[in-house]
Write a protein that holds these residues in place. Sequence first.
Motif, PDB file in Angstrom:
ATOM      1  N   GLN A 105       0.803  -1.212   0.000  1.00  0.00           N
ATOM      2  CA  GLN A 105       0.000   0.000   0.000  1.00  0.00           C
ATOM      3  C   GLN A 105       0.844   1.274   0.000  1.00  0.00           C
ATOM      4  O   GLN A 105       0.408   2.304  -0.511  1.00  0.00           O
ATOM      5  CB  GLN A 105      -0.973   0.004   1.177  1.00  0.00           C
TER       6      GLN A 105
ATOM      7  N   GLY B  22      -0.669   2.965  -3.306  1.00  0.00           N
ATOM      8  CA  GLY B  22      -1.543   4.104  -3.017  1.00  0.00           C
ATOM      9  C   GLY B  22      -1.121   5.350  -3.764  1.00  0.00           C
ATOM     10  O   GLY B  22      -1.903   5.913  -4.546  1.00  0.00           O
TER      11      GLY B  22
ATOM     12  N   SER C   8      -3.261  -5.487  -1.332  1.00  0.00           N
ATOM     13  CA  SER C   8      -3.177  -4.126  -0.797  1.00  0.00           C
ATOM     14  C   SER C   8      -3.710  -3.104  -1.795  1.00  0.00           C
ATOM     15  O   SER C   8      -4.241  -2.062  -1.393  1.00  0.00           O
ATOM     16  CB  SER C   8      -1.725  -3.793  -0.438  1.00  0.00           C
TER      17      SER C   8
ATOM     18  N   THR D 230      -6.823  -0.809  -0.585  1.00  0.00           N
ATOM     19  CA  THR D 230      -6.585   0.610  -0.335  1.00  0.00           C
ATOM     20  C   THR D 230      -7.283   1.503  -1.354  1.00  0.00           C
ATOM     21  O   THR D 230      -7.907   2.506  -1.004  1.00  0.00           O
ATOM     22  CB  THR D 230      -5.068   0.905  -0.359  1.00  0.00           C
TER      23      THR D 230
ATOM     24  N   ALA E 204      -1.703   6.191   2.802  1.00  0.00           N
ATOM     25  CA  ALA E 204      -0.746   5.124   2.496  1.00  0.00           C
ATOM     26  C   ALA E 204       0.275   4.958   3.616  1.00  0.00           C
ATOM     27  O   ALA E 204       0.568   3.847   4.053  1.00  0.00           O
ATOM     28  CB  ALA E 204      -0.042   5.422   1.174  1.00  0.00           C
TER      29      ALA E 204
END
Length: 414
Positions: A75, A79, A126, A130, A359
């Motif tokens: 992430q 992200g 992830s 996310t 993140a």
Amino acid sequence: MASTRPKSPPESGLGSPLGSGEFIALMAFLMSLVALSIDAVMPALPAIGQDLSIANANDTQLIIGIIFFGLATGQIFLGPLSDSVGRKPVIYLGLVIFILGSIISAVATDFSVMLIGRLLQGVGASGPRTISIALVRDQYEGRAMARIMSFIMAVFIIVPTIAPALGLSILVFFDWQAIFISFSLLASIVLIWFATRQPETLAKEDSISLSFSHFWTGLKTILTNKQALSYTLAAGIIFGAFIGYLTSAQQIFQDIYGITELFPLYFAILALSIGAASLTNANLVMKFGMRKLSKIALITMTALAIAFVVPATLAAGQPPLWAFMAFMMLSFFCVGILFGNFNTLAMEPLGKLAGMGSAVVGSLTTYICMAIGIAVGQSYDTTILPLVYSFAILGVISLGIMLWAEKQPEAQLT
């Protein structure tokens, strides 16, 4: 006043805007891959340990714990990447990595290969986990966003309650490898569904160029903000006890209480405690505020753990099942209150750094709770004492950090 209407997604030519029902279902599936890949494997851990010749039973816990390392690592990169190249390409990437990790785990004949596959599953999951939140944020705002997220979380909460039963059902007819094959099939279905139905939601004018200097500046800002750092640390520490439970749950129920076939039922009951807490928090947070509710929950959980040390010790670390379940249900209810509140409190002062902040906060929290959780799980000694001690000790530390954070001027808390 914030609009309660959904915002129109940008024109992308990649699909038609979904109805709210389909959108909720799709986002819930994307977010649920993490919980599914953790909880559905639990009933298969003894069989996996036997087939892969894992000598130390506690080492099988790493099959659960390593996913959190992948989740934390993924992430922090995926992200910010989605803020630059768009939501859809990054979710594609995440799903493909998840499918690859599932296949590697399914064909693993060595423990190290299994851990590599599980690590990739965590990294891959992830992305959808996310970025699905960013998809909601891109398309909805105000009360409409709160409503959509409530429905998504209502569906999401169901997954941990049924995933162990799903894994056990597969084991009735197939070997444990079929569980990982089912992960790859499900992720493939979701990938096709997402690709054909969900349009890109990040407008070109809203994209942020990806650069190391931008990343480093944002990281330093977040880590030097007392409130953001304090609640991130507090969350990571106390959630470490929760991860310790997840990694050792199968052993606790099987070794201490002789529960095998009914393990999914007991696991589901405890998972529902977190769901009930989430609903309770949603109804009370506007009245009492995040800090007050979090403090009450943290003090209650810590005091409960300290008090439970006595009967647990007198029972040689193996108290009656009803006592253990009562302790865990109350503790998990408190954890459920803390989950959303601590993350929101950490994000509260970050303003325009919300994307990067999400993140970093999420990644750092996961790294901390993973390290602590694995240590708690590895200390399992056929008693519940390491778990109870972890709730008590980590609760005290987390509470101390929270009280320290609240000593700062009120202006810094908003």
